[in-house]
Design an enzyme around this catalytic site. Structure first.
Site, PDB file in Angstrom:
ATOM      1  N   THR A 105      -2.546   0.010   6.843  1.00 61.41           N
ATOM      2  CA  THR A 105      -3.198  -1.043   6.073  1.00 61.41           C
ATOM      3  C   THR A 105      -2.728  -2.384   6.604  1.00 61.41           C
ATOM      4  O   THR A 105      -1.542  -2.682   6.587  1.00 61.41           O
ATOM      5  CB  THR A 105      -2.841  -0.915   4.577  1.00 61.41           C
ATOM      6  N   GLU A 134      -7.168   4.191   5.653  1.00 59.09           N
ATOM      7  CA  GLU A 134      -6.799   5.483   5.081  1.00 59.09           C
ATOM      8  C   GLU A 134      -6.823   5.387   3.556  1.00 59.09           C
ATOM      9  O   GLU A 134      -6.277   4.441   2.998  1.00 59.09           O
ATOM     10  CB  GLU A 134      -5.364   5.794   5.560  1.00 59.09           C
ATOM     11  N   PHE A 235      -7.787   6.449 -13.000  1.00 57.00           N
ATOM     12  CA  PHE A 235      -6.871   5.300 -12.946  1.00 57.00           C
ATOM     13  C   PHE A 235      -6.829   4.500 -14.238  1.00 57.00           C
ATOM     14  O   PHE A 235      -6.564   3.314 -14.240  1.00 57.00           O
ATOM     15  CB  PHE A 235      -7.159   4.416 -11.718  1.00 57.00           C
ATOM     16  N   CYS A 246       2.289   1.571  -1.588  1.00 57.12           N
ATOM     17  CA  CYS A 246       1.050   0.846  -1.264  1.00 57.12           C
ATOM     18  C   CYS A 246       0.679  -0.280  -2.218  1.00 57.12           C
ATOM     19  O   CYS A 246       0.453  -1.410  -1.776  1.00 57.12           O
ATOM     20  CB  CYS A 246      -0.105   1.834  -1.178  1.00 57.12           C
ATOM     21  N   LYS A 306       5.349   9.521  -8.325  1.00 51.95           N
ATOM     22  CA  LYS A 306       4.253  10.318  -8.887  1.00 51.95           C
ATOM     23  C   LYS A 306       4.601  11.771  -8.635  1.00 51.95           C
ATOM     24  O   LYS A 306       5.505  12.060  -7.837  1.00 51.95           O
ATOM     25  CB  LYS A 306       2.903   9.930  -8.252  1.00 51.95           C
TER      26      LYS A 306
HETATM   27  C1  UDX Z   1      -2.711   4.944  -3.348  1.00 53.84           C
HETATM   28  C2  UDX Z   1      -4.249   4.992  -3.283  1.00 53.84           C
HETATM   29  O1  UDX Z   1      -4.747   5.791  -4.357  1.00 53.84           O
HETATM   30  C3  UDX Z   1      -4.698   5.564  -1.928  1.00 53.84           C
HETATM   31  O2  UDX Z   1      -6.119   5.503  -1.840  1.00 53.84           O
HETATM   32  C4  UDX Z   1      -4.085   4.734  -0.806  1.00 53.84           C
HETATM   33  O3  UDX Z   1      -4.422   5.298   0.442  1.00 53.84           O
HETATM   34  C5  UDX Z   1      -2.565   4.666  -0.946  1.00 53.84           C
HETATM   35  O4  UDX Z   1      -2.212   4.185  -2.255  1.00 53.84           O
HETATM   36  P1  UDX Z   1      -0.759   6.707  -3.781  1.00 53.84           P
HETATM   37  O5  UDX Z   1       0.086   5.489  -3.960  1.00 53.84           O
HETATM   38  O6  UDX Z   1      -0.296   7.770  -2.868  1.00 53.84           O
HETATM   39  O7  UDX Z   1      -2.232   6.287  -3.271  1.00 53.84           O
HETATM   40  O8  UDX Z   1      -0.976   7.407  -5.218  1.00 53.84           O
HETATM   41  P2  UDX Z   1      -1.935   7.139  -6.469  1.00 53.84           P
HETATM   42  O9  UDX Z   1      -2.412   8.444  -6.943  1.00 53.84           O
HETATM   43  O10 UDX Z   1      -2.930   6.096  -6.205  1.00 53.84           O
HETATM   44  O11 UDX Z   1      -0.901   6.593  -7.575  1.00 53.84           O
HETATM   45  C6  UDX Z   1      -0.214   5.370  -7.410  1.00 53.84           C
HETATM   46  C7  UDX Z   1       0.623   5.072  -8.634  1.00 53.84           C
HETATM   47  O12 UDX Z   1      -0.212   4.750  -9.754  1.00 53.84           O
HETATM   48  C8  UDX Z   1       1.515   6.230  -9.104  1.00 53.84           C
HETATM   49  O13 UDX Z   1       2.789   5.704  -9.455  1.00 53.84           O
HETATM   50  C9  UDX Z   1       0.809   6.753 -10.330  1.00 53.84           C
HETATM   51  O14 UDX Z   1       1.697   7.338 -11.265  1.00 53.84           O
HETATM   52  C10 UDX Z   1       0.201   5.480 -10.897  1.00 53.84           C
HETATM   53  N1  UDX Z   1      -0.986   5.706 -11.747  1.00 53.84           N
HETATM   54  C11 UDX Z   1      -2.116   6.260 -11.202  1.00 53.84           C
HETATM   55  C12 UDX Z   1      -0.958   5.309 -13.079  1.00 53.84           C
HETATM   56  O15 UDX Z   1       0.045   4.787 -13.580  1.00 53.84           O
HETATM   57  N2  UDX Z   1      -2.088   5.503 -13.831  1.00 53.84           N
HETATM   58  C13 UDX Z   1      -3.233   6.042 -13.338  1.00 53.84           C
HETATM   59  O16 UDX Z   1      -4.207   6.159 -14.084  1.00 53.84           O
HETATM   60  C14 UDX Z   1      -3.247   6.447 -11.970  1.00 53.84           C
END
Ligand code: UDX
Length: 421
Positions: A105, A134, A235, A246, A306
């Site tokens: 990114t 990505e 989300f 990220c 996560k």
């Molecule tokens: C994210 C993006 O989703 C992905 O498209 C990008 O390529 C990289 O960043 P990632 O960080 O791996 O992916 O996980 P993601 O499932 O997006 O969760 C990110 C954080 O948000 C986690 O800490 C998760 O617990 C939190 N989250 C997610 C929430 O608190 N609430 C939600 O409803 C969804």
């Protein structure tokens, strides 16, 4: 690995010899479901190999993916040093017409700098820069990569689109939509997507604060919002907020990029502030439940940012642990995969590989990461070994009725507080 799996011949090159040796021996240096199996399969089939010699690898490369880290600087700007460092050998060693793909990114506009660096340093090749952001998520990376809903290609000449179409042909045949656009739009789409996902999380966490005050249930509000197809339910899970490598980095980078372009975008910083507030709010709930946390033992269930990963970068669980330690609590944590990483990252945090031992004698349990295995905890056994049966659910993950039946006071996020009921 996915590119190898799709039948391409892939060589991954890195300067880190230890990492390359590990991969050559078929071992993944971190936990990601399905990746170990995929690596073993691709190494055995000789579709992927690992190297440290850039010259040897790049001499007959048709496409070079730049996949290095793009960490933030103190200013919030992206540090592009690793990208630049790896672009140089690419420029020097490739021959003929080569596609150089920005996979990391990067701030919108990076392609322009990359193209001029390649041109300046590489005299014997013709370079086509492509942005191919990505979208995979940690914890489901293999599946996301094998079944992407969309593949985004930002490029200029038709040749670049053609090569990328061939590369991803079988994923497109299996249903992924291939979106072709110009480079700066692709770069910007990545920033905007991550920022918007983070915004959804912060928005629902703000709603959770209001729910707590008015006695509504944030989960019900999120379900109703999500039933509007213009919004969608994804989300909108309130809790401790987002972590990972990220969202924080990308929000700061996007803000800084907009500022440099002459537009202040304060909403992006507000998303980060609301995310910090989400941890503060869970801390207040713990303080409310315990009266004072000083001298009390708090057990954290889940330390990874996560589930299904051992990644603890920007983990809300660790931010909460830090705050509890500052307030004088004795903090013990357990995670199915990330215990070791968390212990190394945060001095003062006690950890235990066994969840029940971690919870023994605790005055409060806090669920920080929604690992599936926490659903099958023996609640009666837990109630018998803690000092006080109090459970704060930082992810609204556990079954309230079952916990209450087992004798626990249960504190979810974004709902009427136990003490008020
Ligand atoms: C994210 C993006 O989703 C992905 O498209 C990008 O390529 C990289 O960043 P990632 O960080 O791996 O992916 O996980 P993601 O499932 O997006 O969760 C990110 C954080 O948000 C986690 O800490 C998760 O617990 C939190 N989250 C997610 C929430 O608190 N609430 C939600 O409803 C969804």
């Amino acid at each position: 690995m996915t590119l190898a799996h799709l039948g391409n011949r892939v060589v991954a090159v890195d300067t880190d010899e230890a990492r390359v040796t590990m991969l050559r021996n078929g071992r993944v240096p971190f936990f990601e479901p399905g990746l170990q199996e995929m690596l073993s399969e691709e190494v055995a089939a000789r579709r992927v190999r690992f190297a440290t010699d850039f010259a040897e690898v790049l001499a007959d490369a048709v496409v070079a993916f730049l996949c290095m880290g793009t960490p933030p600087r103190a200013t919030g700007d992206v540090n592009l040093r690793a990208l630049e460092t790896s672009a140089r050998p690419v420029a020097r060693h490739v021959r003929g017409r080569v596609i150089v793909v920005e996979k990391s990114t990067v701030p919108a506009g990076t392609a322009i700098g990359l193209r001029s660096l390649l041109k300046k340093e590489g005299q014997q090749a013709q370079f086509e820069v492509v942005s191919n952001p990505e979208f995979l998520r940690e914890g489901s990376a293999v599946n996301d990569d094998l079944h992407p809903p969309r593949i985004l290609i930002g490029a200029e000449p038709e040749y670049a689109f053609e090569v990328m179409r061939r590369l991803y042909g079988s994923l497109v045949a299996a249903g992924a939509s291939l979106i072709e656009t110009d480079i700066v739009t692709a770069e910007l789409a990545k920033h905007a997507t991550n920022a918007f996902l983070a915004l959804k999380i912060s928005f629902i966490n703000g709603v959770a604060r209001v729910c707590e005050r008015l006695g509504a249930e944030v989960r019900d509000v999120a379900d109703l919002m999500g039933s509007d197809p213009r919004i969608g339910r994804a989300f909108l899970d309130a809790g401790l907020g987002f972590g990972g490598s990220c969202f924080h980095k990308d929000l700061l980078a996007f803000h800084s990029l907009a500022m440099r372009a002459g537009y202040e975008f304060p909403l992006l910083l507000e998303v980060l502030r609301l995310n910090d507030e989400a941890v503060d709010s869970v801390l207040s709930t713990i303080e409310e439940a315990l009266w004072s946390v000083s001298g009390k033992t708090v057990a954290l269930l889940g330390l990874a940012f996560k589930p299904e990963t051992d990644d603890i970068r920007f983990s809300p669980a660790l931010r909460l642990a830090e705050r509890l330690l500052d307030a004088g609590a004795d903090v013990v944590g357990h995670d199915p995969r990330a215990t070791e990483n968390a212990r190394a990252a945060l001095g003062g945090l006690r950890t235990n590989d066994d969840v029940y031992t971690a919870c023994e004698g605790a005055h409060c349990l806090v669920l920080c990461t929604e690992w599936e295995e926490f659903r099958s905890l023996e609640l009666g056994r837990l109630a018998g070994i803690v000092a006080d049966p109090i459970l704060v659910d930082g992810r609204n993950f556990l079954n309230a009725a079952e916990l209450r039946r087992a004798g626990f006071s249960y504190y979810p996020v974004g709902a009427k507080r136990e003490a008020d009921s």
